[in-house]
Write an enzyme that holds these catalytic residues in place. Structure first.
Site, PDB file in Angstrom:
ATOM      1  N   HIS A 101       0.877  -1.176   0.000  1.00 34.76           N
ATOM      2  CA  HIS A 101       0.000   0.000   0.000  1.00 34.76           C
ATOM      3  C   HIS A 101       0.913   1.224   0.000  1.00 34.76           C
ATOM      4  CE1 HIS A 101      -2.200  -3.069   2.377  1.00 34.76           C
ATOM      5  NE2 HIS A 101      -3.307  -2.529   1.924  1.00 34.76           N
ATOM      6  N   ASP A 104       2.576   1.905   3.226  1.00 34.75           N
ATOM      7  CA  ASP A 104       3.537   0.906   3.727  1.00 34.75           C
ATOM      8  C   ASP A 104       4.962   1.313   3.382  1.00 34.75           C
ATOM      9  OD1 ASP A 104       1.316  -0.693   4.304  1.00 34.75           O
ATOM     10  OD2 ASP A 104       1.494  -1.812   2.419  1.00 34.75           O
ATOM     11  N   GLU A 233     -10.580  -7.123  -4.539  1.00 38.62           N
ATOM     12  CA  GLU A 233     -10.328  -8.167  -3.535  1.00 38.62           C
ATOM     13  C   GLU A 233     -11.557  -8.280  -2.643  1.00 38.62           C
ATOM     14  OE1 GLU A 233      -6.572  -7.942  -1.408  1.00 38.62           O
ATOM     15  OE2 GLU A 233      -7.563  -8.800   0.352  1.00 38.62           O
ATOM     16  N   GLU A 269      -8.549 -13.768  -1.644  1.00 39.03           N
ATOM     17  CA  GLU A 269      -7.827 -14.072  -0.404  1.00 39.03           C
ATOM     18  C   GLU A 269      -8.514 -15.224   0.320  1.00 39.03           C
ATOM     19  OE1 GLU A 269      -6.513 -10.969   2.339  1.00 39.03           O
ATOM     20  OE2 GLU A 269      -7.079 -12.284   3.981  1.00 39.03           O
ATOM     21  N   HIS A 272     -10.536 -14.311   3.433  1.00 40.22           N
ATOM     22  CA  HIS A 272     -11.774 -13.591   3.127  1.00 40.22           C
ATOM     23  C   HIS A 272     -12.838 -14.552   2.617  1.00 40.22           C
ATOM     24  CE1 HIS A 272      -9.372  -9.606   2.448  1.00 40.22           C
ATOM     25  NE2 HIS A 272      -9.164 -10.146   3.625  1.00 40.22           N
ATOM     26  N   ASP A 297      -4.312 -13.776  -2.629  1.00 36.04           N
ATOM     27  CA  ASP A 297      -3.684 -13.436  -1.351  1.00 36.04           C
ATOM     28  C   ASP A 297      -3.642 -14.708  -0.529  1.00 36.04           C
ATOM     29  OD1 ASP A 297      -3.088 -10.857  -1.950  1.00 36.04           O
ATOM     30  OD2 ASP A 297      -4.303  -9.949  -0.361  1.00 36.04           O
ATOM     31  N   ASP A 308     -10.371 -11.884  10.677  1.00 36.06           N
ATOM     32  CA  ASP A 308      -9.372 -12.054   9.632  1.00 36.06           C
ATOM     33  C   ASP A 308      -8.001 -12.238  10.284  1.00 36.06           C
ATOM     34  OD1 ASP A 308      -8.385 -11.958   7.060  1.00 36.06           O
ATOM     35  OD2 ASP A 308      -8.502  -9.778   6.886  1.00 36.06           O
ATOM     36  N   ASP A 310      -5.278 -13.768   9.053  1.00 34.45           N
ATOM     37  CA  ASP A 310      -4.130 -13.659   8.141  1.00 34.45           C
ATOM     38  C   ASP A 310      -2.960 -14.556   8.551  1.00 34.45           C
ATOM     39  OD1 ASP A 310      -5.450 -11.858   6.521  1.00 34.45           O
ATOM     40  OD2 ASP A 310      -4.352 -10.096   7.220  1.00 34.45           O
ATOM     41  N   ASP A 339      -0.326 -12.522   2.046  1.00 31.40           N
ATOM     42  CA  ASP A 339      -0.967 -11.542   2.924  1.00 31.40           C
ATOM     43  C   ASP A 339      -1.169 -12.229   4.279  1.00 31.40           C
ATOM     44  OD1 ASP A 339      -2.276  -9.498   4.066  1.00 31.40           O
ATOM     45  OD2 ASP A 339      -3.923  -9.375   2.622  1.00 31.40           O
TER      46      ASP A 339
HETATM   47  C1  XLS Z   1      -7.365  -6.717   4.450  1.00 28.04           C
HETATM   48  C2  XLS Z   1      -6.880  -6.906   3.099  1.00 28.04           C
HETATM   49  C3  XLS Z   1      -5.802  -5.957   2.624  1.00 28.04           C
HETATM   50  C4  XLS Z   1      -5.671  -6.004   1.147  1.00 28.04           C
HETATM   51  C5  XLS Z   1      -4.925  -4.869   0.544  1.00 28.04           C
HETATM   52  O1  XLS Z   1      -8.105  -7.513   5.000  1.00 28.04           O
HETATM   53  O2  XLS Z   1      -6.473  -8.233   2.986  1.00 28.04           O
HETATM   54  O3  XLS Z   1      -4.604  -6.211   3.263  1.00 28.04           O
HETATM   55  O4  XLS Z   1      -5.080  -7.189   0.698  1.00 28.04           O
HETATM   56  O5  XLS Z   1      -5.457  -3.651   0.913  1.00 28.04           O
HETATM   57 CA    CA Z   2      -7.017 -10.594   5.270  1.00 29.02          CA
HETATM   58 CA    CA Z   3      -5.584  -9.301   1.293  1.00 33.36          CA
END
Ligand code: XLS
Ligand code: CA
Ligand code: CA
Length: 440
Positions: A101, A104, A233, A269, A272, A297, A308, A310, A339
């Site tokens: 991003h 980042d 996404e 993702e 998600h 992702d 979430d 991750d 991700d």
């Molecule tokens: C958040 C998202 C984010 C996207 C990019 O849940 O996964 O990280 O991948 O903005």
């Molecule tokens: Ca995520």
């Molecule tokens: Ca993501």
């Protein structure tokens, strides 16, 4: 090359019997599977935000990991140290892509977007200088249009036209950065594009405005030479209660409604997908059958937690079925972006490498097993046979869409009752998958 992670060697493939934690057990980049090398099947990417920025801070406690890389955070020196550390990290793992991003890679100036943009110019110059002569490239760029308080009511879906323009301004720079860095894609994740209550929300206007934002970014991107894919996404919730890009099916319907489906694809993702009540495989299949497979992702959630998380992917069943979908769809146009973040107590530099190693090995093993399932052929031929009634006669006319209602009714009347449609054989098929996964 040995400045930030001095105790970590280059990670090499040592095979499944190796006990060396700093080695790949399955990821053997040059090994050929179904006519392509593993590294061609698996374009791994590093997510800047988790790997180089996130320090384990959560709602209940401070950071546990040191991501200062020896420099005070919030400065351009720190931003540059992250570039250097990121490149060393990617080189040691043999990762060729990165995603980020805007915020980042530089500290955002809270009072002046032009200053933030100047910093972005400086850091992208630096990234280009430092990656020149390497095979490290940008997979996709995106913009953080959810963190700053100005986005509390959304970005493209904000009630405020001024805020909409700030989102647009960030996306303009984001797509310029994508072109400058030669990225394959540009991602829209609608973190705040949703609502908490309809009592204060004009849903129709919000949805239409998001489409306008996508359209003007697409048109501008194409006008400055962006040839890659735009990605949506999907995510059903978090941070908002309802998010407009709920899942792949919803996002694809939205793209078609607004005529954006030629330029946009899905960035799916795994975590998600499960938040939306789907499997990762389901979201990939929906994308594939709609010609919307774009990028992934790569992570996983925790079925016992409702948010979430991750986590780095380690579930081989899921990576196998994901790679089965990806291979059958002809591969990814984008890549596999981790991700994923270390668990908060996994707070050392070594843990960063262990995490990527398990993630890369899980997808490598998933690829190996997916190829075995495809070569074995029993599952594909079962599915083929299951729909054989559509290969001739009235079935063929249904498949081709030429049948009439009267013909169907006459066919039913002639049969009096249909033949048994046959067992679905789910347990038999699950047994085949288990056998292929665990036979060694
Ligand atoms: C958040 C998202 C984010 C996207 C990019 O849940 O996964 O990280 O991948 O903005
Ligand atoms: Ca995520
Ligand atoms: Ca993501």
């Amino acid at each position: 090359m040995n400045q930030y992670f001095p105790n970590i060697p280059e990670i090499k493939f040592e095979g499944k019997d190796s006990k060396n934690p700093l080695s790949f057990k399955y990821y053997d980049p040059k090994r050929v599977i179904l006519g392509k090398t593993m590294e061609e099947h698996l374009p791994f990417a590093m997510a800047w935000w988790h790997n180089l920025c996130a320090n384990g801070v959560d709602m209940f406690g401070q950071g546990t990991a040191d991501k200062s890389f020896g420099v005070a955070p919030g400065t351009m020196e720190h931003a540059k140290a992250k570039v250097d550390a990121g490149i060393e990290f990617m080189k040691k793992l043999g990762i060729k892509y990165y995603c980020f991003h805007d915020v980042d890679i530089v500290p955002e100036d809270p009072d002046d977007i032009s200053e933030t943009n100047r910093r972005l110019d400086e850091i992208t110059d630096y990234i280009l200088e430092k990656t020149a002569g390497t095979d490290i490239k940008c997979l996709w760029t995106t913009c953080n249009m959810f963190g700053n308080p100005r986005f509390m009511n959304g970005a493209g879906s904000s009630n405020s036209a001024d805020v909409f323009c700030f989102a647009a301004a960030q996306a303009k720079k984001g797509i310029e950065n994508a072109v400058k860095l030669g990225a394959k894609g540009y991602v829209f994740w609608g973190g705040r594009e949703g609502y908490e209550t309809l009592l204060n929300t004009n849903m129709a206007l919000e949805e239409k405005n998001i489409a306008t934002l996508f359209r003007i970014v697409r048109d501008y991107g194409r006008s400055i030479g962006f040839k890659g894919d735009f990605y949506i996404e999907p995510k059903p919730k978090e941070p908002m209660k309802h998010q407009y890009d709920f899942d792949a099916a919803t996002a694809i319907g939205f793209l078609r409604k607004y005529g954006l489906d030629k330029d946009f694809r899905m960035n799916i993702e795994a975590n998600h997908a499960t938040l939306a009540g789907h499997t990762f495989q389901h979201e990939l299949r929906v994308s594939a059958i709609n010609n919307m497979m774009g990028s992934v992702d790569a992570n996983q959630g925790d079925m016992l937690l409702g948010w979430d998380t991750d986590q780095f992917p380690s579930n081989i069943y899921d990576t196998t079925m994901a790679m089965y979908e990806i291979v059958k769809a002809g591969g990814l146009r984008g890549g596999l972006n981790f991700d994923s973040k270390n668990r908060r107590p996994s707070n050392t530099m070594e843990d960063m490498f262990y995490a990527y190693i398990v993630g890369m090995d899980s997808f490598a093993l998933g690829l190996i097993k997916a190829a075995e399932i495809i070569e074995d052929g029993r599952i594909d031929s079962f599915v083929e046979e299951r729909y054989a009634s559509y290969n001739e006669g009235i079935g063929l006319k249904i498949r081709e869409g030429t049948v009439t209602l009267e013909e169907c009714a006459a066919h039913a009347a002639k049969l009096k009752k249909p033949a048994d449609p046959g067992s679905g054989r789910q347990e038999y098929l699950e047994g085949i998958v288990n056998n292929i996964l665990f036979r060694g």
